[in-house]
Scaffold this motif. Structure first.
Motif, short mmCIF file in Angstrom:
data_model
loop_
_atom_site.label_atom_id
_atom_site.label_comp_id
_atom_site.label_asym_id
_atom_site.label_seq_id
_atom_site.Cartn_x
_atom_site.Cartn_y
_atom_site.Cartn_z
N PRO A 181 -68.49 21.91 63.11
CA PRO A 181 -69.04 21.13 64.23
C PRO A 181 -70.28 20.33 63.87
N HIS A 182 -70.99 20.75 62.83
CA HIS A 182 -72.24 20.08 62.45
C HIS A 182 -72.05 19.15 61.25
N THR A 183 -70.80 18.77 60.97
CA THR A 183 -70.54 17.87 59.85
C THR A 183 -71.39 16.61 59.95
N ASP A 184 -71.85 16.15 58.81
CA ASP A 184 -72.70 14.96 58.76
C ASP A 184 -71.89 13.78 58.22
N SER A 185 -70.72 13.57 58.78
CA SER A 185 -69.88 12.45 58.38
C SER A 185 -70.33 11.18 59.11
N LEU A 186 -69.99 10.04 58.52
CA LEU A 186 -70.39 8.74 59.05
C LEU A 186 -69.18 7.82 59.15
N PHE A 187 -69.28 6.86 60.04
CA PHE A 187 -68.28 5.81 60.16
C PHE A 187 -69.01 4.47 60.11
N ARG A 188 -68.59 3.63 59.16
CA ARG A 188 -69.29 2.36 58.93
C ARG A 188 -68.31 1.20 58.98
N PRO A 218 -70.81 16.98 54.58
CA PRO A 218 -70.91 18.36 55.09
C PRO A 218 -72.08 18.50 56.05
N PRO A 219 -72.24 19.66 56.70
CA PRO A 219 -73.45 19.92 57.48
C PRO A 219 -74.69 19.84 56.59
N PRO A 220 -75.82 19.41 57.14
CA PRO A 220 -77.01 19.17 56.31
C PRO A 220 -77.46 20.36 55.47
N GLU A 221 -77.36 21.58 55.99
CA GLU A 221 -77.89 22.73 55.27
C GLU A 221 -76.87 23.38 54.33
N THR A 222 -75.71 22.75 54.15
CA THR A 222 -74.70 23.26 53.23
C THR A 222 -75.22 23.24 51.80
N THR A 223 -75.06 24.34 51.09
CA THR A 223 -75.40 24.38 49.67
C THR A 223 -74.23 23.83 48.86
N ILE A 224 -74.52 22.85 48.04
CA ILE A 224 -73.50 22.18 47.23
C ILE A 224 -73.50 22.80 45.84
#
Length: 299
Positions: free
Chosen positions: A147-154, A251-257
């Motif tokens: 639910p907190h995904t940080d996806s964008l549409f441009r 991903p959500p902002p606090e996701t560890t990559i």
């Protein structure tokens, strides 16, 4: 230098019958190019055309009206002084942000329909990638369904220009997110970078999606997939405007990559772990064409 070769095009129509083969083809494309096209992808053509119609209608509005729209920009691409021969509209894609952006400029139903269809396709492709790497199917895609995904549409609009100030409509760069899905009208412009400073023009296909590996996916595969650098050339060859509709899967902002342990059995990790928030902040502090992943390499 520009070269003429055919990039990979993958037909998803037989996904249920030949999933193993599709996964293999997708992994090979991500390793060799960091890019491929998909056809017969399941996104209804009416959803794609409705979003394109809404987009052109928006960009045809008077400049003063567009300037009042949150997320609108013209020639100034980013916060670091990057320039381009285009105008654009950038929207957050989570449900709350889409509701906040609802206005008379767009049909809420059309935007949500397109974004959700693009997200489903991105998740399907990430599932095939994961399985092709020997990982559980949802290893990557859950980052886009959170639910907190940080996806964008441009939306990028490239009007015809007779004397551009730069060759680039949108300069050379890689995408910082996990995966990018791009579709455009029939006007050319997109190019991807190949080894030895060669550029590959991508033939536009309004019915296909271009799939672009992002920086995070390169890290999550320990460098096995390539985050391809690409650009859009200024639109000088046509009296018709070029429009691209771009979904950035983040991903959500606090996701560890970090790379999954299953992919590190034979190789040491190339990158130190970081959060998406950290990497996004690092990205926005640099100019468009800068190489950004080197800062996070272990050696």
């Amino acid at each position: 230098m520009v070269v003429e070769v055919s990039p990979p095009t993958i037909d998803l129509s037989g996904k249920d019958e030949s999933q193993v083969q599709l996964s293999k083809l997708i992994v090979e494309a991500c390793e060799g190019y960091g890019f491929f096209k998909v056809v017969n992808h399941g996104v209804p053509v009416q959803i794609m055309r409705a979003m394109e119609d809404e987009s052109f209608e928006f960009f045809q509005k008077p400049s003063a009206e567009k300037q009042r729209s949150f997320g609108y920009g013209n020639k100034n691409i980013g916060v670091s002084g990057d320039k381009g021969e285009l105008e654009y509209l950038l929207l957050q894609t989570n449900q709350i942000s889409l509701i906040d952006n609802q206005s008379s400029q767009f049909s809420y139903r059309v935007v949500v329909g397109y974004v959700e269809a693009a997200r489903r396709l991105a998740c399907d492709l990430l599932g095939l990638m994961a399985e092709g790497l020997g990982l559980p199917k949802y290893s990557f895609s859950t980052l886009l369904t959170d639910p907190h995904t940080d996806s964008l549409f441009r939306l990028n609009h490239y009007p015809p220009v007779s004397h551009p100030s730069t060759i680039d409509g949108f300069g050379e760069h890689s995408d910082p997110q996990i995966l990018t899905l791009l579709t455009s009208n029939a006007v050319p412009g997109l190019q991807i970078s190949l080894p030895n400073a060669l550029w590959l023009p991508i033939t536009p296909d309004p019915h296909a999606f271009s799939v672009i590996v992002g920086d995070l996916l390169q890290v999550m595969t320990n460098g096995r997939f390539m985050s391809v650098r690409h650009r859009a050339i200024a639109n000088t060859s046509s009296t018709q405007s070029r429009l691209s509709m771009v979904f950035f899967g983040g991903p959500p902002p606090e996701t560890t990559i970090a790379c999954p342990p299953q992919l590190l059995k034979l190789n040491k990790p190339l990158y130190k772990p970081f959060t998406w928030a950290e990497y996004k902040s690092h990205t926005y502090a640099h100019r468009l064409g800068d190489t950004r992943l080197d800062h996070f390499k272990l050696f």
